[in-house]
Design an enzyme around this catalytic site. Structure first.
Site, PDB file in Angstrom:
ATOM      1  N   HIS A  94      -3.212  -5.421   1.175  1.00  0.00           N
ATOM      2  CA  HIS A  94      -2.924  -5.685   2.176  1.00  0.00           C
ATOM      3  C   HIS A  94      -2.971  -7.222   2.432  1.00  0.00           C
ATOM      4  CE1 HIS A  94      -2.697  -1.831   4.220  1.00  0.00           C
ATOM      5  NE2 HIS A  94      -3.117  -1.806   2.927  1.00  0.00           N
ATOM      6  N   CYS A 149       0.907  -1.492  -0.163  1.00  0.00           N
ATOM      7  CA  CYS A 149       0.205  -0.074  -0.415  1.00  0.00           C
ATOM      8  C   CYS A 149       0.687   1.282   0.006  1.00  0.00           C
ATOM      9  CB  CYS A 149      -0.875   0.218   1.288  1.00  0.00           C
ATOM     10  SG  CYS A 149      -2.249   1.134   1.316  1.00  0.00           S
ATOM     11  N   GLU A 158      -0.481  -8.917   4.846  1.00  0.00           N
ATOM     12  CA  GLU A 158      -0.711  -8.535   6.294  1.00  0.00           C
ATOM     13  C   GLU A 158      -1.671  -8.868   6.935  1.00  0.00           C
ATOM     14  OE1 GLU A 158      -0.477  -5.911   5.213  1.00  0.00           O
ATOM     15  OE2 GLU A 158      -0.740  -3.737   6.281  1.00  0.00           O
TER      16      GLU A 158
END
Ligand SMILES: Nc1ncnc2c1ncn2[C@@H]1O[C@H](COP(=O)(O)OP(=O)(O)O)[C@@H](O)[C@H]1O
Ligand SMILES: [Mg+2]
Lengths: 730, 224, 79, 79
Positions: B194, B84, B196
C-alpha cells in the site's frame, strides 16, 4: 402462534426465576403469552437488566470536564477539542466465542462497532482483550485463540477499521470460559451526537440492514446468562453469523443518514435483537411503540412473531424518523444497497404493542419490561480458603537468572503478540501514529495535530489474589500506558468479567473490584463513560479469575511527540522512574514456579503513582526523553528486555538488588517506568519525581549488574524466546 | 493533475488513497455505480473488499458499471493504479496478467515490507531511485501472485515485473517474489503493498509518495 | 432447476488449505489420506441451465487458476 | 480411493457469499438464478473411506454451522 399460553416451566427454561415469572404475571394482569414471555425473559435477563450489578455500577464516578456522554447510551463520549468527540466502549462476547470462536469474536467486533456509529461517530479503532486457558497444554485453547483472532481480524479488516492494540493472557481458570472482549473508538462532530430515546408521537419506526433470520434465537438469555454446561452442543444451532460487508454498508449508510439530519433517534440491534432495541428506545423516550413483525424483512418466511422479536441476526439498526422523511431515508438505504422497512410507529401509550399483520400478538407496559425487573443485592463474602488451584510449575527454582529471564520473555503471557496483531490491519484510515509494540498505548492522530492514545488492560491473576489492590493495579497500568506516549486520561470504559454473582465469594470479588475502579478513576480524573458486564463465567471447575478489563482513552497535544517504548540512541542514559517497590507476589515468575496465589498484594500508593505518571507524561510531551515503558508482567528485567528488543539495541544497567536479585529483577508493582534519554534530561526529570539512574543504552546484549551477580543475554537470545507464540499459530 | 479513486461499497482505503493523491494533485472519489470518470487524468482502484470479496477477491467488482469505463480508459492508454484489492480487481478484469491467490501462510497478514523496484522505467516508478528499496506496508489475505511459467517468463523479459518482495519477506508466497506488475503498454499497474499508507512520516515512511509523484510526472509530462 | 458447480484449484497450483488439512490429519489419528484439494461448492436454482457454463466461466470460477464442473440435479427440494 | 466431501452452510444459517453472488448475477445479465448457497468442495485420496465421516465432522466441516455430504468416487484418476 400457539393458542395455548406458555407455563411456568417455559419461563424457567427461558431463564426467569419462579418469583420473576409471578411478577411478570402480575405486571401483565395474567399469564403472558409466548411473545410477551419471550420479551420479558430477554429484558429481565442479567444481560439486559444488570440484575446483580446495577447497584454496584451506580457507585462508579461518571462525571468529568471532558465527559460529553456518560454510561447509559450505546457508547460513552469525551470531548477531544475542535468540536469533535471520541466515542468509546468495550463489550464482551465471551459465551458466543466459547461456542463458536470465529463467529463469536467476529460478531463481537461487529456489535461494538454498531454501538459507536449508533451515536453518530465514525469508528476509527478497535482493540481486543482476550483470555484463554494454558495454550501450551490445552489443544482447545490453541484452537480458541487461533479462531478468535482470525474472527476479529476478519471483521475489523473487512470493514476498514484498524485494530490498533489489545491484550491477551493465558491462565488455567479460563480453560472452560474464555474471554473475548472488544473495544472500539469513534470520532464525530459534537453537535451531531445522536441519542436513542424515541421521540415524536406518530413518528415512524424503521428497521434497516440485514434481513432477520433465526440467528441467536434466545441468545441473550440462554447464551449470555447461563453457566456453560456439558451440553453446549444443544445451544449451537443459534450461532449468529457476521457479515462485515453488510456492516460496512450499514455503517456508511447510518453515517450518511445522520449527516443529512434525517434521523430522530437511532439504536443498534444487539443481544435481544428487536426486543431490547425497541423497548430501550421507548423507555428512554417515555413513549410507546407499535411494531408489526410481518413488516420486518425476513430471511426465513416461516418465522413466528416471538422469533422475529428475539432474533439476534447481525448488522441491523432501528431508527425513529419523521413520516415526511421516509422516502429520503429509504433512498439513502437503497444507495448503499441496505434493505429497509417501516415496521411501526411511536405512540403515547407507554405500551409495547406487537402486531402480526394487524392482529395484536403481544402487549406490555414499557415500564414493566425495562424498569420493573427485580434488582438483587449481592451477599459478598471473602472466601475462607483459596478459590483457585496453584498453576502448573514450569520452573523448579534451580534456574539461573538468565534461564528465568528467557523463560519469562518466552512465556505465553509476556512473549511478543506479533503473531496476533499481524493478523490485524492497524493502519487503515491513515491515523495510526503508534502501532502495536511501538509504544505502550496506541496513538491515533487527530485533524488538529493532537492525538488520541488508547490502552486496554487487565490482570486476572493479580485481581484473584487481591481484588481491590489487583484492580487498582490494572487501572493504574492503563494510565501508565497512556503516560508513556504523553497522554492524559480523558475517560475510561470497563468490562467486568466475573463468575456467578449469586455466590458470595464472586460477589466479593466483584464488589472489591468495582470499589477499586471507582477509587482509581476518581484519583486519576478518568471517569467511567461506559462499559459492560459479563457474569456467570463459571464452569464445574469453578469461576474464572475475576477479570475487570479497563480501557482508557487519553489526549496528547502534539502527535509528532508521541512516546515510544524502544531504546533510541547508543549512549543514552537509562533510568527507573517512579515509586517502584517490586514484589514476587502473584508475579509472572511466581506463576511459572507454580506458586499458589498469595492472600493479598502489597499496598498501592495511588497518589505517588499518579505523580510519576504526570512526570513521565510531561517529559514525553516536552521531548525530554527518548523512550518510556511501564514495568508490568515480569518486572524490571522483562521491561528492559522489551525496550531493548523494540529498539534493536542493547543496554547495560546496574540494579541495587539488596539481598534478593530475583525480586529485584522479576518483582512486579504498579508505578515503575523505564525511560531513556540524555543524562541532563533525566536529571531534570529527577526534580519532578523519583529517578534512579540504572545505566546506558548500547551494544547488542542486555546486561544487568546486580552486585553479587550479573545477568547477561544477547539480543538474539532474547528475541528468539520472545517469538514463542509463533509456534501456537503453526 | 486530477486523479479519480474508485469507491465500492466495501472499499476501505479509498480515502487514504485520495489523501495520498492529493499530495501530488487533485483527487476525487468515483462511485462504483457511475460510469462518468469526470475527466480524470488517472484512476486509482483502492484497497478494501469492494463487494465483500466473496467468491474471489475482486471477482464481483470487475463487473461494476465504473469498471466498464475504467476498462475503456485503460484501453485508451489512461493511467490506472490498482492497490491491493485494486490489483485483484485488475487481474480479475483481465487488465493485468495473472491472479492473486490466498496467502501461502493462510492468514491475513499486515507487515511492513521492503519493495525492490525492478522496473524504474514506468509511469508509476520513474521517481524511484534505481536499486533503492521502498519501505511500504502490505496487508492482505489473498496476495499470492500467480501466473503460469510461460507468462512469468514473458513478463520478466518484457519488463512488466515492476516491484518485488525481498525473498525473505515474501510471506504470501508470490511466484518469483512478484509484488506488482504492469500491462504491456505500461499504463496499468497493480501491486499488493500500500503506497498510499507510506506518504507521511508521522504514520510511517514516505517512500510510497514516489509512486504518486511518478504518476504526476507522467501526466503533466503528457500535458505539455 | 437445481444445479451444482464444483470449482477446484487447477492441478499444479499450490493449495495451502489442502496441504494444511493433510498435515493436520495424522495428529488427529487419521492415516492414509493424501492428495487433498479444497475448492468451492456452488449450488443454485436456475431457470435456464444453458447459462451455467457462462456464469461459471465468468463469475464462479477464474479459468486461469480454477477448473469447474457443472452438475444438474433433479428438481427434488434440497436436503 | 478417491472421495469427495461437500460442505455447505446449514439451512437457515446466513450465507453472505451466496447472497453476494445472487445479487451480482442480474448485473451480469443473468436472470432467473435464486437460492444460491456456497460451500466448500474437499476432494481427497483415502485408504479407509470408513474414516471419512469422522474426518469430515472433526476437521473438514464445522458442525455448528455446516452440513456435509460424502461421495465416494471410483478410483479413476481425477480430471
Ligand atoms: N490481542 C491483541 N490484539 C492486538 N494487539 C495486541 C494484543 N495483545 C497485545 N497487543 C499489543 O502488543 C503490545 C504488547 O502488549 P502487552 O504486553 O499487553 O502490552 P502491555 O504490557 O503494555 O499491556 C501492545 O502494543 C498491545 O497493544
Ligand atoms: Mg503496559
Amino acid at each position: 402462534m400457539s393458542e395455548q399460553l406458555p407455563a411456568l416451566a417455559d419461563a424457567l427454561a427461558l431463564g426467569l426465576t419462579e418469583a420473576e415469572y409471578r411478577l411478570v404475571c402480575e405486571k401483565q394482569g395474567g399469564p403472558p403469552n409466548q411473545v410477551e414471555l419471550a420479551m420479558y425473559s430477554l429484558l429481565w435477563s442479567e444481560h439486559c437488566a444488570y440484575k446483580h450489578s446495577k447497584k454496584l455500577l451506580a457507585t462508579l464516578p461518571t462525571e468529568g470536564p471532558a465527559v460529553v456522554m456518560g454510561p447509559g447510551e450505546n457508547a460513552g463520549a469525551v470531548d477531544v477539542g475542535d468540536g469533535l468527540i471520541c466515542a468509546f466502549k468495550v463489550e464482551s462476547h465471551n459465551h458466543p466465542s466459547a461456542i463458536e470462536p470465529f463467529q463469536g469474536a467476529a460478531t463481537g467486533v461487529g456489535g461494538i462497532l454498531r454501538d459507536i456509529f449508533a451515536i453518530g461517530a465514525r469508528p476509527i479503532a478497535v482493540l481486543d482483550s482476550l483470555r484463554f486457558g494454558e495454550i501450551e497444554s490445552s489443544e482447545r485453547s490453541r484452537y480458541l485463540l487461533a479462531q478468535a483472532v482470525a474472527g476479529i481480524g476478519h471483521y475489523g479488516n473487512s470493514i476498514g477499521v484498524p485494530t490498533v492494540g489489545g491484550e491477551v493472557y493465558f491462565e488455567g481458570p479460563y480453560e472452560q470460559n474464555c474471554l473475548v472482549n472488544a473495544m472500539a473508538l469513534g470520532l464525530g462532530p459534537r453537535e451531531k451526537l445522536m441519542r436513542s430515546a424515541a421521540a415524536g408521537v406518530g413518528n415512524i419506526v424503521l428497521i434497516y440492514g440485514a434481513s432477520t433470520g433465526r440467528d441467536g434465537i434466545g441468545g441473550a438469555s440462554v447464551l449470555a446468562s447461563a453457566e456453560l454446561g456439558k451440553s453446549d452442543g444443544d445451544k449451537r444451532p443459534t450461532v449468529q453469523i457476521g457479515d462485515p460487508f453488510e456492516e460496512k454498508k450499514l455503517m456508511e449508510c447510518s453515517l450518511e443518514l445522520l449527516d443529512l439530519g434525517l434521523i430522530v433517534s437511532l439504536q443498534d440491534l444487539g443481544a435481544a435483537g428487536l426486543t431490547s432495541s425497541a423497548c430501550e428506545m421507548a423507555s428512554k423516550g417515555e413513549v410507546g411503540i407499535d411494531i408489526d413483525v410481518r413488516k420486518v424483512p425476513l430471511r426465513e418466511a416461516d418465522m413466528q412473531p416471538f422469533e422475529i422479536m428475539v432474533s439476534e441476526s447481525q448488522e441491523r439498526m432501528l431508527c425513529v424518523i419523521e413520516p415526511q422523511n421516509v422516502d429520503a431515508v429509504r433512498a439513502v438505504c437503497d444507495k448503499w444497497e441496505v434493505s429497509s422497512a417501516a415496521i411501526g410507529e411511536v405512540t403515547d401509550t407507554r405500551l409495547m404493542r406487537i402486531y402480526s399483520v394487524g392482529e395484536l400478538v403481544g402487549e406490555m407496559p414499557v415500564e414493566a419490561l425495562v424498569d420493573d425487573c427485580p434488582i438483587y443485592d449481592l451477599d459478598p463474602q471473602a472466601p475462607s480458603e483459596p478459590l483457585y488451584p496453584p498453576p502448573p510449575a514450569s520452573l523448579d527454582g534451580s534456574e539461573s537468572l538468565e534461564e528465568a529471564l528467557l523463560a519469562l520473555i518466552g512465556s505465553p503471557n509476556i512473549a511478543s503478540r506479533r503473531p496476533l496483531f499481524e493478523q490485524y490491519d492497524a493502519i487503515v484510515q491513515s491515523r495510526t501514529v503508534r502501532r502495536p509494540e511501538q509504544a505502550d498505548a496506541a496513538v491515533l492522530a487527530l485533524p488538529n495535530g493532537s492525538a488520541l492514545a488508547v490502552s486496554i488492560d487487565g490482570n486476572g491473576r493479580r485481581v484473584a489474589a487481591d481484588p481491590y489492590r489487583g484492580t487498582l493495579g490494572v487501572v493504574l497500568e492503563c494510565a501508565s500506558n497512556l503516560a508513556c506516549v504523553g497522554a492524559k486520561p480523558l475517560g475510561t470504559t470497563n468490562n467486568l468479567n466475573f463468575g456467578n454473582p449469586e455466590k458470595p465469594h464472586v460477589a466479593w470479588q466483584l464488589t472489591e473490584a468495582v470499589r477499586a475502579i471507582a477509587d482509581a478513576c476518581t484519583a486519576l480524573e478518568a471517569p467511567i463513560v461506559g462499559g459492560n458486564v459479563s457474569l456467570y463465567n463459571e464452569a464445574a471447575s469453578g469461576p474464572i479469575y475475576p477479570t475487570p478489563v479497563i480501557g482508557m482513552v487519553g489526549l496528547l497535544p502534539d502527535a509528532t511527540r508521541a512516546g515510544r517504548l524502544g531504546f533510541a540512541w547508543e549512549g543514552e542514559a537509562i533510568a527507573l522512574v517512579g515509586p517502584f517497590a517490586p514484589s514476587l507476589a502473584a508475579s509472572e515468575l511466581a506463576k511459572l514456579r507454580g506458586e499458589p496465589l498469595p492472600a493479598e498484594l502489597p499496598d498501592v500508593d495511588i497518589e505517588a503513582v499518579r505523580e510519576a505518571q504526570t512526570a513521565v507524561r510531561d517529559a514525553v510531551r516536552e521531548g525530554l526523553i527518548g523512550s518510556a515503558h511501564d514495568i508490568a508482567e515480569g518486572g524490571i528485567a522483562v521491561a528492559l528486555a522489551e525496550c531493548a528488543l523494540a529498539g534493536s539495541i542493547g543496554a547495560a544497567v546496574t540494579i541495587d538488588a539488596g539481598d534478593d536479585p530475583w525480586q529485584a529483577c522479576f518483582g512486579e508493582a504498579p508505578g515503575g517506568f523505564i525511560c531513556c534519554g540524555h543524562p541532563t534530561a533525566l536529571a531534570q526529570l529527577a526534580e519532578r519525581c523519583s529517578v534512579t539512574r540504572l545505566g546506558q543504552v548500547g551494544g547488542d546484549s542486555l546486561r544487568l549488574d546486580l552486585g553479587s551477580q550479573t545477568l547477561e543475554l544477547s539480543l538474539e537470545q532474547l528475541r528468539e524466546s520472545h517469538r514463542a507464540l509463533e509456534a501456537m499459530f503453526q | 493533475m486530477k486523479l479519480g479513486v474508485l469507491q465500492f461499497p466495501g472499499s476501505c482505503d479509498e480515502v487514504d488513497a485520495q489523501l495520498a493523491a492529493q499530495q501530488v494533485g487533485d483527487a476525487v472519489l468515483l462511485w462504483h455505480g457511475d460510469r462518468d470518470l469526470q475527466d480524470v487524468d488517472g484512476v486509482i482502484i483502492p484497497g478494501g473488499f469492494s463487494y465483500g470479496d466473496y467468491l474471489r477477491a475482486g471477482a464481483i467488482a470487475r463487473f461494476s458499471p465504473v469498471m466498464e469505463s475504467v476498462t475503456e480508459f485503460a484501453r485508451d492508454g489512461g493511467l490506472v493504479l490498482g492497490i491491493c484489492n485494486g490489483f485483484q480487481v485488475l487481474c480479475e478484469a483481465g487488465l493485468l496478467p495473472g491472479a492473486l491467490l490466498p496467502n501461502a501462510n493462510r492468514r491475513f497478514t499486515f507487515r511492513q515490507v521492503d519493495l525492490e523496484v525492478v522496473q524504474p522505467d514506468t509511469a508509476f516508478t520513474s521517481a524511484c531511485p534505481a536499486g533503492e528499496l521502498l519501505s511500504i506496508p502490505a496487508k492482505h489475505g489473498s496476495g499470492r501472485y500467480y501466473a503460469d511459467d510461460a507468462t512469468l517468463d514473458r513478463l520478466e523479459e518484457s519488463g512488466q515485473v515492476v516491484v518485488r518482495y525481498r525473498p525473505e519477506q515474501n510471506f504470501n508466497g508470490s511466484l518469483r517474489d512478484i509484488a506488482g506488475v504492469c500491462n504491456q503498454a505500461g499504463n496499468v499497474f497493480g501491486l499488493m503493498p500500500h503506497p498510499e499508507h507510506a506518504v507521511d512520516a508521522l504514520t510511517g515512511s514516505t517512500d510510497g509518495l514516489r509512486i504518486f509523484e511518478s504518476m504526476r510526472t507522467a501526466v503533466e509530462g503528457a500535458h505539455v | 432447476m437445481r444445479a451444482r458447480v464444483l470449482v477446484r484449484p487447477k492441478d499444479g497450483i499450490l493449495d495451502p488449505q489442502g496441504v494444511a488439512v493433510e498435515r493436520a490429519l495424522p495428529a488427529l489419528g487419521f492415516e492414509g489420506v493424501s492428495d487433498v484439494r479444497i475448492g468451492r461448492l456452488v449450488e443454485l436454482q436456475i431457470d435456464d441451465p444453458a447459462q451455467l457454463e457462462e456464469i461459471s466461466a465468468q463469475l464462479l470460477a477464474n479459468p486461469l487458476i480454477e477448473d469447474f464442473e457443472i452438475e444438474l440435479l433433479d428438481d427434488a427440494p434440497q436436503a
